[in-house]
Enzyme design. Structure first.
Site, PDB file in Angstrom:
ATOM      1  N   HIS A 170      40.420  34.642  44.656  1.00  0.00           N
ATOM      2  CA  HIS A 170      40.341  34.552  42.822  1.00  0.00           C
ATOM      3  C   HIS A 170      40.847  33.036  41.959  1.00  0.00           C
ATOM      4  O   HIS A 170      40.477  33.159  41.134  1.00  0.00           O
ATOM      5  CB  HIS A 170      40.927  35.934  41.883  1.00  0.00           C
ATOM      6  CG  HIS A 170      40.815  37.345  42.359  1.00  0.00           C
ATOM      7  ND1 HIS A 170      39.573  37.508  42.364  1.00  0.00           N
ATOM      8  CD2 HIS A 170      42.154  38.264  43.103  1.00  0.00           C
ATOM      9  CE1 HIS A 170      39.898  39.323  42.903  1.00  0.00           C
ATOM     10  NE2 HIS A 170      40.579  38.825  42.972  1.00  0.00           N
TER      11      HIS A 170
HETATM   12  C1  TV1 Z   1      53.241  42.707  38.199  1.00  0.00           C
HETATM   13  C2  TV1 Z   1      54.348  44.066  38.199  1.00  0.00           C
HETATM   14  C3  TV1 Z   1      52.370  42.305  37.773  1.00  0.00           C
HETATM   15  C4  TV1 Z   1      53.298  45.415  38.525  1.00  0.00           C
HETATM   16  C5  TV1 Z   1      49.474  43.522  38.394  1.00  0.00           C
HETATM   17  C6  TV1 Z   1      46.973  45.559  38.781  1.00  0.00           C
HETATM   18  C7  TV1 Z   1      51.136  43.782  38.126  1.00  0.00           C
HETATM   19  C8  TV1 Z   1      48.938  44.587  38.760  1.00  0.00           C
HETATM   20  C9  TV1 Z   1      51.193  45.180  38.028  1.00  0.00           C
HETATM   21  C10 TV1 Z   1      47.449  44.692  38.321  1.00  0.00           C
HETATM   22  C11 TV1 Z   1      50.013  46.329  38.308  1.00  0.00           C
HETATM   23  C12 TV1 Z   1      46.002  43.640  38.180  1.00  0.00           C
HETATM   24  C13 TV1 Z   1      44.236  42.829  36.369  1.00  0.00           C
HETATM   25  C14 TV1 Z   1      44.280  42.607  33.218  1.00  0.00           C
HETATM   26  C15 TV1 Z   1      43.493  41.946  34.189  1.00  0.00           C
HETATM   27  C16 TV1 Z   1      44.251  42.274  34.659  1.00  0.00           C
HETATM   28  C17 TV1 Z   1      45.226  39.072  46.317  1.00  0.00           C
HETATM   29  C18 TV1 Z   1      42.983  41.958  31.636  1.00  0.00           C
HETATM   30  C19 TV1 Z   1      49.862  48.262  39.176  1.00  0.00           C
HETATM   31  C20 TV1 Z   1      43.238  39.144  46.171  1.00  0.00           C
HETATM   32  C21 TV1 Z   1      44.317  41.439  41.825  1.00  0.00           C
HETATM   33  C22 TV1 Z   1      44.022  42.040  40.686  1.00  0.00           C
HETATM   34  C23 TV1 Z   1      44.061  41.539  42.790  1.00  0.00           C
HETATM   35  C24 TV1 Z   1      44.292  42.064  39.229  1.00  0.00           C
HETATM   36  C25 TV1 Z   1      44.415  40.713  43.866  1.00  0.00           C
HETATM   37  C26 TV1 Z   1      44.753  42.730  38.531  1.00  0.00           C
HETATM   38  C27 TV1 Z   1      43.448  40.097  44.923  1.00  0.00           C
HETATM   39  N1  TV1 Z   1      45.511  45.386  39.228  1.00  0.00           N
HETATM   40  N2  TV1 Z   1      51.366  46.036  38.821  1.00  0.00           N
HETATM   41  N3  TV1 Z   1      46.469  43.693  38.520  1.00  0.00           N
HETATM   42  N4  TV1 Z   1      43.661  42.094  32.407  1.00  0.00           N
HETATM   43  N5  TV1 Z   1      44.916  43.023  37.266  1.00  0.00           N
HETATM   44  O1  TV1 Z   1      43.753  44.378  36.466  1.00  0.00           O
HETATM   45  O2  TV1 Z   1      42.295  40.539  45.308  1.00  0.00           O
HETATM   46  O3  TV1 Z   1      43.226  41.989  46.300  1.00  0.00           O
HETATM   47  O4  TV1 Z   1      49.329  47.300  38.862  1.00  0.00           O
HETATM   48 ZN    ZN Z   2      41.604  42.868  46.408  1.00  0.00          ZN
END
Ligand code: TV1
Ligand code: ZN
Ligand code: CA
Length: 383
Positions: free
Chosen positions: A146
Site C-alpha cells: 500500500h
Molecule cells: C492500530 C490498532 C491500528 C488496532 C488498524 C483494520 C489498527 C486496524 C488496529 C485496521 C485494526 C485497517 C482502514 C479506516 C482507513 C482505515 C500489509 C478510513 C482491527 C498489507 C491494511 C488495512 C492492510 C488498513 C495491509 C485498514 C495489508 N483495517 N486495528 N486498519 N480509514 N484501514 O480501514 O494489505 O494487509 O483493525
Molecule cells: Zn492485506
C-alpha cells in the site's frame, strides 16, 4: 517416475526484524494488528523443519535512503529517517502529511530500520533473480503493497515491491506482479498503471473494504491500458473457487504477457480465520498459488504482506518455503518441536484448515461471471 525438480532458492532473513512492534508507546489504543514477530516465528518453523541447509540463507544489506528514493520522494524518505514517536505530530503537521491520522501507520520506535530491513530484503531478492544467482528468492519481511510515493498507507511505509520491480526492470523487459493478499495491491498498481512493461494482477476482497480500489474496470491507462488486472472477490472464498479463478487467469496472463520474471506477494490475510481478512483459504489453497507459479519455470520472487493471525501466517509461509524447495510432500503434518511449540496447540499441526462459513462468491454465478470478464479483457491484449 519423476525427474528431480530442483530450484536454487535464496531466502532473506534478518533476525532483528522480529523485534519491532507497531505499537506506539504513548497511544493507549490497544495493540496494532501488524506484528513483525510473525516473520521470526516463520523462521523458527523453517529451521525446525530443517530447511535452512537446503537453500541459501542470507541477511540482506539494509536498504539505504538512496535505494528508497528510486521510488519515493526525497522529502518523504527524509521524514521517515527523522520521525520518532515524540516528533510525529509536529513533523506530520498533525497527521496531514506522510502518515495517516487513523492509526494504521504509527510512528513506532525503529520505524526506519524496520523499513530498511523489509526493503533491503526485497532489493537483494531482485538482484539475486536478475543476476541468475537464484531461481526463487524469498523475503517474508517484504510485500508492503500500500505504500505510496510520498505517503504511508495501510501499515506500509516503504514500497519494497516497487523498488524490487524497478530493479528487475533494469535486466528484464517484462515483470508480472501477482498479489494474493486479501487487500487490493493499490500502491503497486498505481506505480505501474501507465506502463506495459509491468502487469499487475490483484485478487482481493472488494466492497466496503480497505483500500476501496481494485474494481475490475480499472485496467490501466495510456500505454498501460490492459496491463492492470483486478479480480474483486466477495467474502468467504474457498480453495476450490479461488483456484478456479487463479489458474485460468494466470495461465492466460502468462500466455499473452510472457513475463521474464514474476513477483508473488503472498499476503496471508486471505487465509481462513485471519483477524482482518474475510476470505476462507486453507494453507494448501493459498500455497497452491506458489506451486502453480513454481512449475511455470520462470524466475520467481516470493514476498510476504498482510496476515494477522500470526501462527497461521507462520504455518503458511513455512509451508510455502517448502513448496519453493519442492519438498512439500516430505513435510510432516505434525509440527516438529520448536521454541514456539505451545503457540500451535491444541492441534500442533501445520495445516490451516478452511472453515464451513458461506462462500458468497458462489451466489448467483459470481465466480463464473468475474472469470469470464477478466479472461475477456485479457484476450483483447493478444496481437
Ligand atoms: C492500530 C490498532 C491500528 C488496532 C488498524 C483494520 C489498527 C486496524 C488496529 C485496521 C485494526 C485497517 C482502514 C479506516 C482507513 C482505515 C500489509 C478510513 C482491527 C498489507 C491494511 C488495512 C492492510 C488498513 C495491509 C485498514 C495489508 N483495517 N486495528 N486498519 N480509514 N484501514 O480501514 O494489505 O494487509 O483493525
Ligand atoms: Zn492485506
Ligand atoms: Ca490482493
Amino acid at each position: 517416475m519423476s525427474l528431480p525438480d530442483r530450484r536454487r532458492v535464496t531466502y532473506y532473513f534478518d533476525p532483528e526484524v522480529g523485534g519491532y512492534t507497531y505499537d506506539a508507546p504513548q497511544k493507549g489504543e490497544g495493540r496494532h494488528c501488524m506484528k513483525p514477530h510473525r516473520i521470526f516465528i516463520t523462521h523458527h518453523l523453517v529451521r525446525a523443519y530443517n530447511m535452512l541447509d537446503k537453500m541459501h540463507v542470507l541477511r540482506a544489506k539494509r536498504a539505504t535512503p538512496e535505494d528508497m528514493t528510486r521510488f519515493h520522494t526525497d522529502e518523504y524518505v527524509n521524514f521517515l529517517q527523522r520521525v520518532t514517536p515524540e516528533t510525529a505530530e509536529d513533523l506530520t503537521y498533525k497527521y496531514t502529511r506522510f502518515l495517516s491520522a487513523d492509526g494504521d501507520n504509527p510512528a513506532f520506535e525503529g520505524l526506519f530500520e524496520f523499513c530498511s530491513i523489509s526493503a533491503g530484503g526485497s532489493l537483494a531478492a531482485a538482484r539475486a533473480i536478475s543476476s541468475s544467482a537464484a531461481d526463487i528468492a524469498i523475503n517474508w519481511a517484504g510485500g508492503l503493497h500500500h505504500a505510496k510515493k510520498r505517503e504511508a498507507s495501510g501499515f506500509c511505509y516503504i514500497n519494497d515491491i516497487n523498488l524490487a520491480i524497478l530493479e528487475l526492470l533494469r535486466t528484464y523487459p517484462r515483470v508480472l506482479y501477482i498479489d494474493i493478499d486479501c487487500h487490493h495491491g493499490d500502491g503497486v498498481e498505481e506505480a505501474f498503471y501507465t506502463t506495459d512493461r509491468v502487469m499487475t494482477c490483484s485478487f482481493h476482497k472488494f466492497g466496503d473494504f480497505f483500500p476501496g480500489t481494485g474494481d475490475y474496470r480499472d485496467t490501466g491507462f495510456g500505454k498501460g491500458k490492459g496491463y492492470s488486472v483486478n479480480v474483486p472477490l466477495r467474502e468467504g472464498i474457498t480453495d476450490e473457487a479461488y483456484k478456479s479463478l487463479f489458474e485460468p487467469i494466470i495461465s492466460k496472463i502468462l500466455e499473452v504477457f510472457l513475463p521474464s520474471a514474476v513477483v508473488l506477494q503472498c499476503g496471508a490475510d486471505s487465509l481462513a480465520g485471519d483477524k482482518l481478512g474475510e476470505l476462507n483459504l486453507s494453507m494448501h489453497g493459498h500455497a497452491a498459488c506458489v506451486q502453480f507459479l513454481r512449475k511455470q519455470n520462470v524466475p520467481l520472487m516470493l514476498l510476504g504482506g498482510g496476515g494477522y493471525t500470526a501462527k497461521n501466517v507462520a504455518r503458511t509461509w513455512c509451508y510455502e518455503t517448502a513448496c519453493a524447495l519442492g519438498i512439500e510432500d516430505t513435510i510432516d503434518p505434525m509440527l516438529p518441536y520448536n521454541a514456539y511449540f505451545e503457540w500451535f496447540g491444541p492441534r500442533y499441526r501445520l495445516e490451516v484448515p478452511g472453515t464451513n462459513r458461506e462462500d458468497y462468491n458462489l451466489r448467483d454465478g459470481y465466480v463464473h461471471e468475474i472469470r469470464q470478464i477478466v479472461l475477456q479483457q485479457l484476450s483483447q491484449l493478444q496481437p
